[in-house]
Design an enzyme around this catalytic site. Structure first.
Site, PDB file in Angstrom:
ATOM      1  N   THR A 189      76.344  69.875  -2.805  1.00 63.38           N
ATOM      2  CA  THR A 189      77.175  68.832  -3.386  1.00 63.38           C
ATOM      3  C   THR A 189      78.527  69.431  -3.741  1.00 63.38           C
ATOM      4  O   THR A 189      78.598  70.374  -4.531  1.00 63.38           O
ATOM      5  CB  THR A 189      76.528  68.284  -4.671  1.00 63.38           C
ATOM      6  OG1 THR A 189      75.245  67.789  -4.350  1.00 63.38           O
ATOM      7  CG2 THR A 189      77.368  67.170  -5.252  1.00 63.38           C
ATOM      8  N   LEU A 190      79.588  68.903  -3.159  1.00 66.17           N
ATOM      9  CA  LEU A 190      80.914  69.417  -3.464  1.00 66.17           C
ATOM     10  C   LEU A 190      81.706  68.462  -4.340  1.00 66.17           C
ATOM     11  O   LEU A 190      82.409  68.865  -5.240  1.00 66.17           O
ATOM     12  CB  LEU A 190      81.681  69.686  -2.156  1.00 66.17           C
ATOM     13  CG  LEU A 190      81.014  70.728  -1.259  1.00 66.17           C
ATOM     14  CD1 LEU A 190      81.709  70.784   0.084  1.00 66.17           C
ATOM     15  CD2 LEU A 190      81.046  72.100  -1.923  1.00 66.17           C
TER      16      LEU A 190
END
Lengths: 245, 274
Positions: free
Chosen positions: A23-24
């Site tokens: 998850t960025l």
């Protein structure tokens, strides 16, 4: 699943595929959740909006869910991560029920479990992009706590996430009391939610209030708050700002 | 039971549907020195007889703290018992870490039983040769369980295992109906009296027994020699010269207390069993 793909130049090994799995940034997000302890238990409020960036894309998302018999979970942040957390908790509650031995998971246990999950994900640089509010009542004891996406966790008499921290908590610090009745508690939460509605751009005027007592959880039907936009300052909003038009 | 052709492997059934190796493991429990457990609504008491190899050595530890709310008394191969206690402590602390709350006793006992069962179904393993009396407290009340080498477990109001435990069981059977409502003090007294039954004539001294208590608002701990001796004094009307041998020794019961004439009993017990 992470893979290590060796790259030719140099001795570096890059996790090219692995990067796409972490998850960025969040995509569909929920805004603030506000919760307080009151005389008989916990009251929690959140709106039903899911924003896709600056677009208010989804307007029917329930961001508060009952967990087991004794807890209530509210979340702000990435909605898909919230759904993932609900799946983890579902399994946890299922296994707890399968024991069928007179013991059941209370809010303290759920809160601690979530703290461990959030912190461990953060350590792997793959966080669940949520701030969670966990409230509950078990054996007469009220519990209200919060976990952030980096694993910071604590308990308090009133908690809020996101913008709620800045707009709602000052109100709660002034006006929260130990023995609020249900009506007073709802009024207090509505006051906080109204401020958020005016000032938080990702808030929508469709909220739910959830009540958690020894008897169980009730989540209200969605409703709207009355707002007032006829303030005289709104007719000519920039009259005081020099250089503005 | 006698030596027969079906008892070499734990994975061999007899024609009558028995696993002899498992039953032999349960024999090992019967050879160990006695351990007793009893519970009331709010407390659990575990007590055991201190037995030492010889007059020169210290006695073996048979009661272990698993957590503030769980204790275990063992009988049989103490080495096996120590390993299982370590497993129980590990499970308990892992649960506490994830959930910030005590592991319910019933759940610990099931894990222990499943672990024991594995050893009854692998050709390269042997059953644990130790019986465990697990006493603990959780939100559904005070519990006492007995875990067998066979992988079975049972819940009890009171129980005794080990050598001459039948005498203690008889005593407990007469009195167990009152245990539920017993006070903490009465429960301790009953435990020590049950220990006395297993000694069969030997004078009861505080150096001979180890007693531990846990309950509501009271984490697991051992009673010191003085406290035990005081309880003994309330019912033993023995002349002073016998008592002074056990008194005045303020050591912790679980520590290295040299057993004087204490655990003579059966001299032919195998060295690894206590």
């Amino acid at each position: 699943m992470t893979f290590t793909i060796p790259i030719e130049n140099g001795n570096e090994v890059k996790n090219a595929e692995a990067d796409s799995q972490r998850t960025l940034y969040p995509y569909v997000t929920g805004t603030s959740v506000v919760a307080i302890k009151y005389k008989d238990g916990i009251l929690m409020a959140s709106d039903m909006g899911g924003s896709y960036g600056s677009t208010l894309r989804y307007k029917n998302i329930e961001r508060m869910k009952a967990i087991g018999k004794h807890s209530l979970l509210g979340a702000s942040g990435e909605i898909s991560d919230f759904q993932e957390i609900l799946r983890y908790l579902d399994e946890l509650v299922l296994n707890d029920n399968m024991w069928d031995d007179g013991n059941s998971l209370g809010p303290k246990e759920v809160h601690n479990y979530l703290t461990r999950v959030m912190y461990n994900r953060r350590n792997k640089f793959n966080p669940l992009w949520n701030t969670l509010v966990l409230g509950g009542v078990k054996n007469g004891e009220k519990y209200l706590g919060m976990v952030s996406m980096i694993g910071v966790s604590f308990e308090d008499n009133h908690v809020a996430t996101g913008f709620g921290n800045h707009l709602a908590r000052p109100i709660l610090r002034d006006e929260w009391r130990e023995d609020l009745s249900f009506e007073d508690g709802v009024k207090l939460l509505e006051k906080c939610m109204r401020v958020l509605l005016y000032r938080d751009r990702s808030a929508i005027n469709k909220l739910q209030i959830a009540k958690m007592t020894e008897e169980g959880v009730t989540v209200s039907e969605p409703y709207s708050l009355k707002t007032f936009w006829e303030f005289s300052a709104f007719t000519n909003p920039t009259v005081g700002a020099e250089g503005s038009w | 039971m006698f030596r027969n052709q079906y008892d070499t492997d734990v994975t061999t059934w007899s024609p009558t549907g028995r696993l002899f190796q498992v039953e032999y493991a349960m024999e090992a429990v019967k050879q160990g020195s006695a351990a007793i457990g009893l519970r009331s609504r709010s407390h659990v008491v575990l007590a055991c007889v201190n037995k030492a190899q010889s007059e020169l050595s210290s006695h073996q530890r048979k009661i272990f703290k698993v957590d503030d709310h769980i204790g275990v008394a063992i009988a049989g191969l103490t080495a096996d018992g120590r390993v299982l206690s370590r497993y129980m402590r590990s499970e308990s602390i892992n649960h506490s870490f994830s959930y910030e709350s005590p592991l319910p006793v019933g759940r610990l006992v099931v894990r222990l039983a499943d672990k024991a069962q594995v050893c009854t179904q692998r050709s390269w393993k042997r059953p644990y040769g130790v019986g465990l009396l697990v006493g603990g407290l959780d939100e559904s009340g005070a519990h006492l369980y007995y875990n067998c080498p066979s992988g079975n477990y049972f819940e009890y109001q009171a129980f005794a295992i080990g050598s001459r435990s039948q005498a203690a069981k008889t005593y407990l059977e007469r009195r167990f109906e009152g245990f539920k409502e017993s006070s903490r003090e009465d429960l301790i007294k009953d435990a020590i009296l049950a220990i006395r039954e297993t000694l069969q004539g030997e004078t009861l001294k505080s150096s001979l027994c180890t007693v531990s208590v846990l309950g509501v608002g009271e984490p697991f701990h051992f009673l010191d020699q003085e406290t035990i001796q005081n309880v003994i004094d309330t019912f033993e009307k023995v002349p002073e010269q016998d008592e002074e041998a056990g008194e005045g020794e303020a050591e912790v019961a679980a520590g290295a207390a040299p057993a004087e004439q204490g655990g003579s009993g059966d001299q032919d017990v195998a060295p690894m069993e206590m």
